[in-house]
Design an enzyme around this catalytic site. Structure first.
Site, short mmCIF file in Angstrom:
data_model
loop_
_atom_site.label_atom_id
_atom_site.label_comp_id
_atom_site.label_asym_id
_atom_site.label_seq_id
_atom_site.Cartn_x
_atom_site.Cartn_y
_atom_site.Cartn_z
N MET A 118 -22.36 14.25 14.52
CA MET A 118 -20.89 14.29 14.62
C MET A 118 -20.43 14.71 16.01
SD MET A 118 -20.33 13.20 11.65
CE MET A 118 -18.55 13.35 11.52
N ARG A 119 -20.90 13.99 16.99
CA ARG A 119 -20.51 14.25 18.37
C ARG A 119 -20.21 12.93 19.06
NH1 ARG A 119 -19.05 18.50 20.88
NH2 ARG A 119 -20.41 18.27 22.67
N HIS A 147 -22.97 3.25 10.00
CA HIS A 147 -21.55 3.50 9.73
C HIS A 147 -21.21 3.01 8.33
CE1 HIS A 147 -17.34 4.18 10.74
NE2 HIS A 147 -17.07 3.01 10.19
N ALA A 199 -27.24 2.39 -0.32
CA ALA A 199 -27.42 1.22 0.56
C ALA A 199 -27.79 1.64 1.98
CB ALA A 199 -26.14 0.38 0.57
N GLU A 200 -27.20 2.74 2.45
CA GLU A 200 -27.54 3.25 3.78
C GLU A 200 -29.03 3.55 3.87
OE1 GLU A 200 -25.13 6.48 5.22
OE2 GLU A 200 -23.35 5.72 4.21
#
Length: 317
Positions: A92-93, A111, A175-176
């Site tokens: 998260m950067r 994503h 799914a990821e």
């Protein structure tokens, strides 16, 4: 078994996608291994899992640090681990342009939407609100434009009539975990794939004036239309086990010098003579700018003066 590509995974939290990549790497035929799990939060739960699985970890809080300084420290840790690739897994950067440029083509992200739809946050809420039939997941290369890098793979996930953002997110996460490892495996091996390598050569040769592609002696080759050839693409030609580009050079002295400088990469191509050099493309570390220059120089060696004059005039502007 061939040496596996080394991947660093950057996380900020629980690291479920990191875990999926890690466990996929335990399969005998997986072409990558996890060399490092690094986080910008020392309390990230994913670090504890990585440690338990015997993976090298690195943690450095970004709080109070300039962004460029933190990125530089992460870069140093990644390179110190021997990693050749980076997979972002809930990191998260926002990365600096300098960091992204340093890993261009070698850093991937996942994503939770079917890009180009719904870049950024709250993807599931937005897909449901829009009345979409499917949400999904996308794996893409990282560029300086958020969530806009070249797409490597996608999986659509049906949106059910009673779905909430949370219930949809849970299925998308499945799914990821399936998609990320497959895309990463394909990415780390593509630089030795003849099909991908030919496309890289083609993209550089076909833009040259009056260039055309034909087939000669079982090899894709590029030449001036109705003229001489300036580049050949060889893949296991005559069973030599090499994928290579063959281009024109000045003569035997340059040929000998190149081979002496790097005999693993350069070779004297059989049946071509002293005015050509073979360049191995299947070593996994190609400098495509330099290769493009080689192709252009070879084109210039056979192009008629009217074409080179036009190029010189264009370059002058």
């Amino acid at each position: 078994m061939p040496e596996r590509a080394k991947v660093a995974v950057l996380i900020s939290g629980s690291g479920t996608n990191m875990a999926a990549l890690l466990y996929a790497s335990r399969a005998e035929d997986c072409p990558y291994e996890i060399a490092l799990v690094a986080a910008n939060d020392p309390a990230a739960k994913g670090l504890r899992l990585a440690e338990a699985e015997g993976i090298l970890t690195f943690a450095l809080s970004h709080k109070g640090m300039p962004r460029a300084e933190h990125d530089a420290a992460m870069d140093e840790a990644v390179r110190g681990s021997g990693a050749q690739w980076i997979a972002l897994a809930g990191y998260m950067r926002i990365l600096t342009p300098e960091f992204v440029a340093a890993w261009e083509g070698r850093m991937v992200n996942i994503h939770p939407s079917l890009l180009p739809k719904y870049t950024g946050l709250h993807t599931h809420e937005r897909a449901i609100a829009a009345g979409d039939a499917h949400g999904g997941v996308t794996v893409h290369l990282v560029t300086t434009q958020l969530d806009e890098g070249p797409i490597l793979g996608q999986t659509p996930v049906a949106i059910m009539p009673d779905d909430t953002p949370e219930s949809l997110a849970a299925r998308v996460l499945i799914a990821e975990h399936q998609l990320y490892s497959r895309c990463l495996a394909k990415l780390v091996t593509r630089e030795k794939s003849p099909e991908w390598l030919l496309e890289q050569v083609r993209s550089r040769a076909s833009v040259l004036p009056d260039a055309e592609e034909t087939l000669s002696h079982g090899m894709a080759c590029f030449g001036i239309a109705k003229g001489k050839k300036f580049a050949y693409f060889s893949s296991d030609h005559h069973g030599d086990g090499r994928t290579a580009l063959i281009v024109k050079i000045s003569g035997v002295d340059e040929q000998a010098l190149l081979i002496e400088q790097d005999e693993a990469r350069y070779f004297r191509p059989a049946y071509f003579g002293d005015g050509w050099i073979g360049i191995r493309l299947d070593l996994g570390d190609n400098d495509w700018d330099a290769i493009g220059e080689r192709v252009a120089r070879s084109w210039r060696a056979v192009a008629p003066r009217k074409l080179t004059t036009l190029i010189d005039a264009a370059d002058a502007f």
